[in-house]
Design an enzyme around this catalytic site. Structure first.
Site, short mmCIF file in Angstrom:
data_model
loop_
_atom_site.label_atom_id
_atom_site.label_comp_id
_atom_site.label_asym_id
_atom_site.label_seq_id
_atom_site.Cartn_x
_atom_site.Cartn_y
_atom_site.Cartn_z
N ARG A 34 42.81 -98.19 -17.71
CA ARG A 34 42.29 -97.10 -18.33
C ARG A 34 43.01 -95.81 -17.93
O ARG A 34 43.71 -95.73 -16.97
CB ARG A 34 40.83 -97.18 -18.32
CG ARG A 34 40.13 -97.65 -17.09
CD ARG A 34 40.23 -96.87 -16.08
NE ARG A 34 39.91 -95.34 -16.20
CZ ARG A 34 40.44 -94.37 -15.28
NH1 ARG A 34 41.19 -94.76 -14.34
NH2 ARG A 34 40.28 -93.27 -15.69
N GLY A 35 42.68 -94.82 -18.65
CA GLY A 35 43.26 -93.32 -18.19
C GLY A 35 44.36 -93.43 -19.27
O GLY A 35 45.20 -94.28 -19.54
N ALA A 36 44.52 -92.24 -20.09
CA ALA A 36 45.21 -92.10 -21.22
C ALA A 36 46.85 -92.61 -20.98
O ALA A 36 47.29 -93.37 -21.73
CB ALA A 36 45.27 -90.74 -21.68
N ARG A 79 41.71 -98.69 -28.49
CA ARG A 79 40.60 -97.39 -28.24
C ARG A 79 41.10 -96.33 -28.94
O ARG A 79 42.23 -96.28 -29.19
CB ARG A 79 40.91 -96.95 -26.81
CG ARG A 79 40.23 -98.24 -25.71
CD ARG A 79 40.10 -97.68 -24.37
NE ARG A 79 39.10 -96.77 -24.12
CZ ARG A 79 38.85 -96.02 -23.06
NH1 ARG A 79 39.53 -96.07 -22.07
NH2 ARG A 79 37.72 -95.49 -22.77
N GLN A 186 33.79 -93.88 -12.97
CA GLN A 186 34.97 -93.93 -12.75
C GLN A 186 35.41 -92.74 -11.51
O GLN A 186 36.05 -93.19 -10.67
CB GLN A 186 36.12 -93.47 -13.75
CG GLN A 186 36.15 -94.37 -14.95
CD GLN A 186 34.98 -94.19 -16.01
OE1 GLN A 186 33.99 -93.68 -15.77
NE2 GLN A 186 35.54 -94.50 -17.43
N ASP A 227 42.55 -86.85 -22.52
CA ASP A 227 42.65 -87.94 -23.18
C ASP A 227 43.83 -87.47 -24.60
O ASP A 227 44.32 -88.14 -25.14
CB ASP A 227 41.70 -88.66 -23.68
CG ASP A 227 41.36 -89.67 -22.42
OD1 ASP A 227 40.60 -88.79 -21.64
OD2 ASP A 227 41.63 -90.82 -22.58
N ASN A 237 38.26 -85.10 -23.11
CA ASN A 237 38.34 -85.87 -21.73
C ASN A 237 37.13 -86.79 -21.64
O ASN A 237 36.22 -86.38 -22.53
CB ASN A 237 38.61 -84.98 -20.53
CG ASN A 237 39.12 -85.59 -19.31
OD1 ASN A 237 39.70 -86.68 -19.43
ND2 ASN A 237 38.30 -85.29 -18.35
N LYS A 238 36.86 -87.38 -20.50
CA LYS A 238 35.69 -88.28 -20.32
C LYS A 238 34.49 -87.24 -20.70
O LYS A 238 34.33 -86.21 -20.14
CB LYS A 238 35.67 -88.79 -18.84
CG LYS A 238 34.51 -89.52 -18.40
CD LYS A 238 34.22 -90.52 -19.31
CE LYS A 238 35.54 -91.40 -19.46
NZ LYS A 238 35.10 -92.54 -20.71
O1 MRU Z 1 37.49 -94.21 -20.13
P1 MRU Z 1 38.59 -93.86 -19.45
O2 MRU Z 1 38.25 -94.11 -18.20
O3 MRU Z 1 40.04 -94.24 -20.06
O4 MRU Z 1 38.67 -92.37 -19.47
C1 MRU Z 1 39.57 -91.49 -18.62
C2 MRU Z 1 39.59 -90.21 -18.55
O5 MRU Z 1 38.82 -89.61 -19.26
C3 MRU Z 1 40.79 -89.44 -17.87
O6 MRU Z 1 40.12 -88.17 -17.51
C4 MRU Z 1 42.05 -89.24 -19.03
O7 MRU Z 1 42.32 -90.38 -19.53
C5 MRU Z 1 43.34 -88.74 -18.18
S1 MRU Z 1 43.96 -89.75 -17.09
C6 MRU Z 1 45.21 -89.18 -16.20
#
Ligand code: MRU
Length: 332
Positions: A34-36, A79, A186, A227, A237-238
């Site tokens: 996970r993470g963009a 996603r 996270q 994201d 973002n999250k």
């Molecule tokens: O649901 P996730 O854990 O994939 O969400 C991740 C985030 O919101 C991060 O802040 C974002 O993807 C940036 S990662 C460099």
């Protein structure tokens, strides 16, 4: 493909064998990866893997292209919010089209090289983000971050955490408040874990403590990832990030969004056009195996929110630090 299963962190370091497109899809969907940026890299590698497997089955170049198309279509449904996923898949599709005249084996190898390039470029972009961001950190600076936008979310250094790592390399003492980041934690499970491993001082707080921590004057700057950043600088973002931005504004604390240009979405004019992923109720009502809400309770669970550009002090990408409203157009 072997993927570090982030859902098991910090208790266990376990890798899954994601040897089919369906398993890669599931790994992304379930946030094992996970993470963009990491989602984009995993998807590109999933496509390359599918192409290689088509060659092993004796496919022609057309067969390899069909396998590429099918894997890319499947992975694109994993996603919806992180634009890096669609950016990486489009790049793999384009490389497939441009090399359609190669033999099947050469085409598959070309696709593997492209996936590796996406990973390597991400590592370089993260380092550059870190170098730009570190100019904002004085010795002794305290950063607050939300979710995990660190090494686990990218090819190497992370985005929001990259300046912290670079500043530490430069000999500055920098410490971090990590928001726990409900509902999937996270911040607690991943950000706290990776910073501790890197020897960076980190203090874990529940999300609802951020206002008090800011009011007590404990935070110099907020760094978060993204994201998807719309053309006008609105940044998804999250979930919870928007609240942190409002708190930072109320306490006159600078709030920066850090992301590579692969997270910029010039085709989406404003944050209103960003699709927000909705997650299963169980992640809130019985997260991590224990029921904490009544059976049958109605739940609403958006996984992301959008911080409007006016709340963002600047967007830091590999090309520098930009006013939020100008970043996406400046790099295009
Ligand atoms: O649901 P996730 O854990 O994939 O969400 C991740 C985030 O919101 C991060 O802040 C974002 O993807 C940036 S990662 C460099």
């Amino acid at each position: 493909m072997r993927i570090l299963d982030q859902t098991k962190l910090p208790a266990e370091i376990d890798f899954i064998e994601a040897t089919t497109t369906e398993r890669v899809w599931e790994a992304i969907r379930a946030l094992r990866v996970r993470g963009a940026p990491a989602i984009g890299i995993a998807a590109a590698m999933g496509v390359a893997q599918a192409a290689g497997q088509a060659v092993e089955r004796g496919a022609s170049s057309e067969g390899v292209l069909a396998a590429l198309a099918s894997a890319a279509d499947t992975l694109s449904t994993s996603r919806p919010t992180a634009v890096n996923l669609f950016w990486a898949l489009d790049r793999m599709r384009r490389v497939g089209r441009e090399n359609a005249s190669l033999s099947a084996a050469a085409l598959a190898e070309r696709l593997v090289r492209e996936a590796q390039a996406i990973r390597d470029e991400d590592a370089a972009m993260c380092r550059a983000i870190g170098e730009h961001g570190a100019t904002l950190l004085k010795d002794g600076a305290v950063v607050l971050t939300h979710c995990n936008a660190g090494g686990l979310a990218t090819a190497e250094f992370g985005t929001a955490l990259a300046p912290v790592y670079v500043a530490a390399e430069q000999g500055k003492r920098v410490s971090v408040y990590a928001d726990e980041t409900r509902p999937l934690l996270q911040g607690a499970r991943l950000t706290a874990w990776e910073l501790m491993h890197a020897g960076v001082e980190v203090t874990l707080i529940c999300d609802n403590m951020a206002a008090q921590v800011m009011k007590e004057g404990r935070v110099d700057v907020v760094f978060v990832g993204a994201d998807r950043i719309a053309a006008n600088g609105d940044a998804a973002n999250k979930i919870g990030t928007y609240g942190v931005a409002l708190l930072a504004r109320a306490h006159q604390i600078p709030f920066y969004v850090l992301a590579p240009t692969s997270t910029f979405d010039a085709r989406t004019p404003t944050g209103d056009g960003i699709t927000i992923e909705q997650r299963a109720a169980e992640e809130i009502t019985e997260g991590f195996g224990r029921r904490t809400a009544p059976v049958g309770v109605k739940v609403y669970s958006p996984a992301f929110d959008v911080t409007p550009a006016p709340l963002i002090s600047g967007i830091i990408c590999e090309k520098g630090i930009f006013p939020a409203a100008e970043a996406v157009t400046a790099v295009n």
